[in-house]
Scaffold this motif. Structure first.
Motif, PDB file in Angstrom:
ATOM      1  N   LYS A  79       0.875  -1.172   0.000  1.00 27.38           N
ATOM      2  CA  LYS A  79       0.000   0.000   0.000  1.00 27.38           C
ATOM      3  C   LYS A  79       0.909   1.218   0.000  1.00 27.38           C
ATOM      4  O   LYS A  79       1.752   1.377   0.885  1.00 27.38           O
ATOM      5  CB  LYS A  79      -0.895  -0.010   1.232  1.00 27.38           C
ATOM      6  CG  LYS A  79      -1.865   1.131   1.256  1.00 27.38           C
ATOM      7  CD  LYS A  79      -2.835   1.012   2.405  1.00 27.38           C
ATOM      8  CE  LYS A  79      -3.819   2.166   2.330  1.00 27.38           C
ATOM      9  NZ  LYS A  79      -4.842   2.061   3.350  1.00 27.38           N
TER      10      LYS A  79
ATOM     11  N   TYR B 298      -3.102   7.520  -6.551  1.00 27.60           N
ATOM     12  CA  TYR B 298      -2.577   6.158  -6.623  1.00 27.60           C
ATOM     13  C   TYR B 298      -3.163   5.450  -7.844  1.00 27.60           C
ATOM     14  O   TYR B 298      -4.376   5.432  -8.043  1.00 27.60           O
ATOM     15  CB  TYR B 298      -2.917   5.369  -5.360  1.00 27.60           C
ATOM     16  CG  TYR B 298      -2.465   3.924  -5.446  1.00 27.60           C
ATOM     17  CD1 TYR B 298      -1.152   3.579  -5.188  1.00 27.60           C
ATOM     18  CD2 TYR B 298      -3.351   2.916  -5.803  1.00 27.60           C
ATOM     19  CE1 TYR B 298      -0.720   2.265  -5.280  1.00 27.60           C
ATOM     20  CE2 TYR B 298      -2.936   1.602  -5.896  1.00 27.60           C
ATOM     21  CZ  TYR B 298      -1.629   1.283  -5.638  1.00 27.60           C
ATOM     22  OH  TYR B 298      -1.208  -0.017  -5.742  1.00 27.60           O
ATOM     23  N   HIS B 299      -2.282   4.921  -8.669  1.00 31.13           N
ATOM     24  CA  HIS B 299      -2.694   4.089  -9.800  1.00 31.13           C
ATOM     25  C   HIS B 299      -2.202   2.677  -9.537  1.00 31.13           C
ATOM     26  O   HIS B 299      -1.066   2.483  -9.086  1.00 31.13           O
ATOM     27  CB  HIS B 299      -2.076   4.605 -11.108  1.00 31.13           C
ATOM     28  CG  HIS B 299      -2.545   5.972 -11.485  1.00 31.13           C
ATOM     29  ND1 HIS B 299      -3.718   6.183 -12.171  1.00 31.13           N
ATOM     30  CD2 HIS B 299      -2.012   7.194 -11.259  1.00 31.13           C
ATOM     31  CE1 HIS B 299      -3.885   7.485 -12.363  1.00 31.13           C
ATOM     32  NE2 HIS B 299      -2.859   8.122 -11.815  1.00 31.13           N
ATOM     33  N   ARG B 300      -3.037   1.698  -9.815  1.00 26.19           N
ATOM     34  CA  ARG B 300      -2.620   0.307  -9.641  1.00 26.19           C
ATOM     35  C   ARG B 300      -1.457   0.007 -10.573  1.00 26.19           C
ATOM     36  O   ARG B 300      -1.440   0.453 -11.723  1.00 26.19           O
ATOM     37  CB  ARG B 300      -3.778  -0.636  -9.940  1.00 26.19           C
ATOM     38  CG  ARG B 300      -4.889  -0.528  -8.934  1.00 26.19           C
ATOM     39  CD  ARG B 300      -6.014  -1.462  -9.285  1.00 26.19           C
ATOM     40  NE  ARG B 300      -7.015  -1.443  -8.243  1.00 26.19           N
ATOM     41  CZ  ARG B 300      -7.995  -2.318  -8.162  1.00 26.19           C
ATOM     42  NH1 ARG B 300      -8.111  -3.267  -9.067  1.00 26.19           N
ATOM     43  NH2 ARG B 300      -8.871  -2.242  -7.189  1.00 26.19           N
TER      44      ARG B 300
ATOM     45  N   THR C 156      -5.397  -5.131 -13.579  1.00 24.78           N
ATOM     46  CA  THR C 156      -4.440  -4.660 -12.573  1.00 24.78           C
ATOM     47  C   THR C 156      -5.031  -4.929 -11.191  1.00 24.78           C
ATOM     48  O   THR C 156      -6.239  -5.069 -11.036  1.00 24.78           O
ATOM     49  CB  THR C 156      -4.147  -3.159 -12.740  1.00 24.78           C
ATOM     50  OG1 THR C 156      -5.370  -2.433 -12.664  1.00 24.78           O
ATOM     51  CG2 THR C 156      -3.448  -2.883 -14.061  1.00 24.78           C
ATOM     52  N   LYS C 157      -4.156  -5.010 -10.197  1.00 25.47           N
ATOM     53  CA  LYS C 157      -4.584  -5.366  -8.851  1.00 25.47           C
ATOM     54  C   LYS C 157      -4.113  -4.311  -7.857  1.00 25.47           C
ATOM     55  O   LYS C 157      -3.062  -3.724  -8.024  1.00 25.47           O
ATOM     56  CB  LYS C 157      -4.027  -6.738  -8.484  1.00 25.47           C
ATOM     57  CG  LYS C 157      -4.490  -7.805  -9.482  1.00 25.47           C
ATOM     58  CD  LYS C 157      -4.089  -9.176  -9.093  1.00 25.47           C
ATOM     59  CE  LYS C 157      -4.439 -10.248 -10.076  1.00 25.47           C
ATOM     60  NZ  LYS C 157      -5.632 -10.152 -10.839  1.00 25.47           N
ATOM     61  N   GLY C 158      -4.891  -4.121  -6.827  1.00 21.65           N
ATOM     62  CA  GLY C 158      -4.554  -3.171  -5.777  1.00 21.65           C
ATOM     63  C   GLY C 158      -3.635  -3.804  -4.746  1.00 21.65           C
ATOM     64  O   GLY C 158      -3.213  -4.958  -4.884  1.00 21.65           O
TER      65      GLY C 158
ATOM     66  N   ARG D 166       4.187   1.852 -12.166  1.00 20.10           N
ATOM     67  CA  ARG D 166       2.968   2.573 -11.838  1.00 20.10           C
ATOM     68  C   ARG D 166       2.980   3.940 -12.478  1.00 20.10           C
ATOM     69  O   ARG D 166       3.972   4.661 -12.416  1.00 20.10           O
ATOM     70  CB  ARG D 166       2.890   2.725 -10.308  1.00 20.10           C
ATOM     71  CG  ARG D 166       1.586   2.397  -9.707  1.00 20.10           C
ATOM     72  CD  ARG D 166       1.586   2.388  -8.187  1.00 20.10           C
ATOM     73  NE  ARG D 166       2.699   3.026  -7.520  1.00 20.10           N
ATOM     74  CZ  ARG D 166       2.713   4.303  -7.139  1.00 20.10           C
ATOM     75  NH1 ARG D 166       1.683   5.081  -7.366  1.00 20.10           N
ATOM     76  NH2 ARG D 166       3.757   4.790  -6.520  1.00 20.10           N
TER      77      ARG D 166
END
Length: 164
Positions: A30, A36-38, A91-93, A124
């Protein structure tokens, strides 16, 4: 009788090795930032000659940004667009994710025993870029390797597991 026993043992051991898989656990940290971009993430295997063996997964959104995964782009992205498209997911967080390599190449053939390198690359938008790589022996023996965290990639763990 001994001949049949030896054949049975070889068959059993050969099957167990063929079913071994490499589990790759990837942590996406995190990152506290205004926007914020994944991350885009690619996971692939290369042989000792630095030739791609298998694309495991690519988490991408827009094809325009794939070039930010620089090594991936040079090795696979620009020359194998159909393959990349076939292996692309969302895409994943932040979180922990597991992917597996079944010990086969892109043609579905089991690779020979030897040294291989796993690559995990992340980039990113308005963020950073990291490339993690780790050599490992693929010969039926146990694999258990931890790769330390970086800014865009958290800890990565490689471990051998029995496949389905």
């Amino acid at each position: 009788m001994y001949k049949y026993l030896a054949a049975a043992l070889l068959w059993c051991c050969g099957t167990a090795v063929a079913q071994q898989q490499l589990e790759i656990q990837i942590e996406l940290p995190k990152i506290e930032t205004g926007t914020y971009h994944r991350p885009y993430v690619a996971v692939w295997i290369e042989n000792e000659q630095q030739q791609p063996v298998r694309l495991i997964e690519a988490w991408l959104e827009k094809p325009d940004w794939i070039k930010d995964l620089r090594r991936f782009w040079r090795k696979l992205g620009r020359s194998e667009p159909e393959l990349v498209d076939a292996k692309t997911g969302a895409t994943k967080g932040p979180g922990s994710y597991k992917v597996r390599w079944d010990g086969k190449d892109e043609q579905g053939k089991a690779v020979a025993a030897g040294t291989y390198v796993v690559f995990v690359e992340a980039a990113r938008e308005q963020g950073g870029r990291n490339l993690a790589k780790q050599a490992f022996k693929w010969d039926g023996s146990s694999v258990q390797i931890d790769i330390k965290a970086s800014k865009e990639l958290g800890k990565i763990q490689l471990s051998s597991v029995q496949g389905n």
